[in-house]
Design an enzyme around this catalytic site. Sequence first.
Site, PDB file in Angstrom:
ATOM      1  N   ALA A  11     -20.657   8.374  -7.597  1.00 18.04           N
ATOM      2  CA  ALA A  11     -21.152   9.421  -6.763  1.00 18.04           C
ATOM      3  C   ALA A  11     -19.794  10.029  -6.067  1.00 18.04           C
ATOM      4  O   ALA A  11     -19.503  11.162  -6.586  1.00 18.04           O
ATOM      5  CB  ALA A  11     -21.865   8.773  -5.449  1.00 18.04           C
ATOM      6  N   GLU A  56      -8.009  11.179  -5.021  1.00 18.88           N
ATOM      7  CA  GLU A  56      -8.044  11.467  -6.334  1.00 18.88           C
ATOM      8  C   GLU A  56      -6.869  12.284  -6.786  1.00 18.88           C
ATOM      9  O   GLU A  56      -6.530  13.413  -6.232  1.00 18.88           O
ATOM     10  CB  GLU A  56      -9.216  11.905  -6.923  1.00 18.88           C
ATOM     11  CG  GLU A  56     -10.549  10.802  -6.627  1.00 18.88           C
ATOM     12  CD  GLU A  56     -11.876  11.106  -7.225  1.00 18.88           C
ATOM     13  OE1 GLU A  56     -12.042  12.437  -7.610  1.00 18.88           O
ATOM     14  OE2 GLU A  56     -12.816  10.491  -7.115  1.00 18.88           O
ATOM     15  N   HIS A  93     -13.197   9.719 -12.403  1.00 21.88           N
ATOM     16  CA  HIS A  93     -14.236  10.903 -12.202  1.00 21.88           C
ATOM     17  C   HIS A  93     -14.751  11.664 -13.353  1.00 21.88           C
ATOM     18  O   HIS A  93     -14.560  13.069 -13.414  1.00 21.88           O
ATOM     19  CB  HIS A  93     -13.589  11.718 -11.258  1.00 21.88           C
ATOM     20  CG  HIS A  93     -14.546  12.372 -10.302  1.00 21.88           C
ATOM     21  ND1 HIS A  93     -14.197  12.708  -9.009  1.00 21.88           N
ATOM     22  CD2 HIS A  93     -15.897  12.728 -10.450  1.00 21.88           C
ATOM     23  CE1 HIS A  93     -15.554  13.113  -8.384  1.00 21.88           C
ATOM     24  NE2 HIS A  93     -16.320  13.069  -9.330  1.00 21.88           N
TER      25      HIS A  93
END
Length: 313
Positions: A231, A261, A279
């Site tokens: 998510a 990230e 991701h």
Amino acid sequence: MTNFNILITDGLEESGQSILRAASRLDDKAGISAADLIQAVGDCDALIVRGRTKVAAEIFEAAKKLKVVGRAGVGVDNIDLESARKHNITVVNAPTATTQAVAELAFGLMLALARDIPRADGAMKKGDWLKKELQGAELSGKTLGVIGYGRIGTEMGKRASAFGMNVVAYDPLLQEDGIKALGADPVSIQELYEWSDFISLHLPLNVQTRDLIGPMAFSQMKDGVRIVCAARGGIIDESALLAALNSGKVAGAALDVFAAEPPGATDLVKHPKVIATPHIGAQTAEAQARAAEDIANEVLAALRGEPLRWKVN
């Protein structure tokens, strides 16, 4: 050809770009820096981003002509929605385009977690035969708890049901009858923690959900629970997850998203009980084409004053 100036900052599939070029002047500046974006945005009618670009308050301050920001995907946590509202700028996204891709990845991560597939593959590539060490768990008969039973959560539940899992769901935005109609048993979040063998997260990141899965949540979960998150980074307190993995409370975690990230080679990423992916939930050819086309049409509709399907603010 109209007089609309549209700036793309994170790339966009050609199918979407062709729609935009037919109706506007398109400037593709994939990878543009934040400082350069402040300079470039002043003459733009529309801005289209993905997850990399942070559309912060200073961007809205510099955007003298901006009418709409389009997010080619679902999450809009990289867009300052309050600043957009303050400057009367519409924000739209493409919430249905990546549903199947993300649900399929989340389910694949759960399978990989249950059977320790990455470790098995890594050992084989090194010439090791770990057959006796790799005793996994079956999904059939287990309980999957889905937190957030929207589009993606529902698709995750459908796949789990097909594998013979019992699916329970918690979603504060849905009534119990609504969750039942979508194929899951509605439960409180405490019941979900207590009953679930696997937990999959399908929530946006906001003030209410940040660090939702922290020390208190882990303390209420079954011993040996397995966690899947495709998510948003930040929903899980990563320090608390690391502690739960080290204590054995959590048997494994599969993570496609992280608080920062890229996260680098952190202790969590390197943990032997963690499957980490960069991701990639929405990274299928089909999903990217749908997202590009959906956001192109939605942005043009906003510029033309037409009805919108996916207005965020």
